[in-house]
Design a protein around this motif. Structure first.
Motif, short mmCIF file in Angstrom:
data_model
loop_
_atom_site.label_atom_id
_atom_site.label_comp_id
_atom_site.label_asym_id
_atom_site.label_seq_id
_atom_site.Cartn_x
_atom_site.Cartn_y
_atom_site.Cartn_z
N GLN A 142 13.54 -17.15 3.50
CA GLN A 142 12.21 -16.54 3.49
C GLN A 142 12.03 -15.64 2.27
O GLN A 142 10.93 -15.52 1.73
CB GLN A 142 11.99 -15.74 4.78
N ARG A 173 9.65 -18.57 -2.32
CA ARG A 173 8.33 -17.99 -2.55
C ARG A 173 7.89 -18.28 -3.98
O ARG A 173 8.73 -18.55 -4.85
CB ARG A 173 8.37 -16.47 -2.33
N LYS A 228 5.25 -23.12 1.30
CA LYS A 228 5.64 -21.99 0.47
C LYS A 228 5.21 -22.12 -0.98
O LYS A 228 5.23 -21.15 -1.73
CB LYS A 228 7.16 -21.79 0.54
#
Length: 267
Positions: free
Chosen positions: A25, A29, A193
């Motif tokens: 996570q 990105r 993403k």
């Protein structure tokens, strides 16, 4: 931070999975793109431009990332930053600038053959995806058959230089196939993403094998995900099989965590 196990076990698997999920996570990105070779195909919107520029970016991805990005930029400028159009319409004189191109051991002979192959290929096929899936591999648990077939197909033209074969890896030579596995991650993985493209549907994310570069290899060994001493195809498979224990549908998403931790020296 977690303790570094010497070997993955059923006892430490949940803690490790939780740790890597958080790191996925963190690193999966858009900011990840800027300093990574994947920034090269992200310059384009046309599918074929993404494929061609992405393939070159993956193949040239060794050494410092700044240098990789600069050399890819240099190469694409020679194609007027329209790689698909260049492959379809260039003239013989347009190839002259490539005679001076060099990145480490990748030289003019290699780049000219890559251009020759893509020129021939894209006049026959719409997408590079077909080159990896002509030999059906739906029933295979991983992409090994696709990589093996692609290598032979890529070098099937009569004038394929023998020296250029070393730049496109194959499991048959026991290579970890880091660069091709990375390229397939870019093309196949699908999420929201904005990093990987997810352009191809014929291969599944569950079939991908984790790109095993120096950063990934180092961190994976520290986390007990790799026991094999050398780094080869079986090592990449060992790592991927352990990642499958954490996510069978998308094991290679953990590449973000392992690579990110390694590059930023956080582990």
């Amino acid at each position: 931070m977690i303790s570094t196990p010497k070997k993955l076990t059923t006892e430490n698997l949940p803690e490790l999975k939780d740790f890597l999920e958080r790191k996925v996570q963190e690193y999966n990105r858009p900011w990840f793109i800027e300093n990574d070779p994947i920034s090269i195909p992200h310059r384009f919107e046309k599918k074929q431009d993404i494929e061609i520029s992405g393939f070159f970016a993956a193949i040239l991805a060794w050494g410092q990332r700044v240098t990789i990005i600069n050399k890819c930029s240099e190469l694409l400028e020679m194609m007027d930053n329209s790689p698909h159009d260049f492959m379809l319409h260039h003239q013989e004189r347009d190839l002259i600038p490539f005679e001076k191109f060099k990145h480490r051991t990748f030289n003019a002979t290699d780049v000219l053959y890559f251009i020759h192959f893509f020129s021939w290929y894209y006049k026959k096929y719409t997408s590079l995806e077909t080159a990896f899936t002509m030999n059906p591999s739906e029933d295979s648990t991983d992409v090994a058959p696709a990589l093996t077939y692609f290598h032979e197909f890529f070098f099937s033209l009569p004038d394929a230089p023998k020296r250029t074969r070393k730049h496109v890896a194959t499991p048959l030579r026991k290579s970890a196939c880091k660069r091709i596995n990375m390229f397939l991650r870019w093309m196949v993985r699908k999420d929201d993403k904005g990093v990987d493209f997810g352009l191809w549907a014929s291969l599944r994310p569950s079939q991908l094998v984790c790109p095993c570069d120096l950063h990934v290899d180092r961190v994976a060994r520290m986390l007990g995900l790799i026991q094999r001493k050398q780094t080869d195809w079986l090592t990449a498979k060992e790592l991927t099989d352990n990642l499958i224990l954490m996510d069978a549908d998308d094991p290679v998403k953990y590449d973000f965590a392992l690579f990110g931790l390694g590059v930023e020296a956080k582990f």
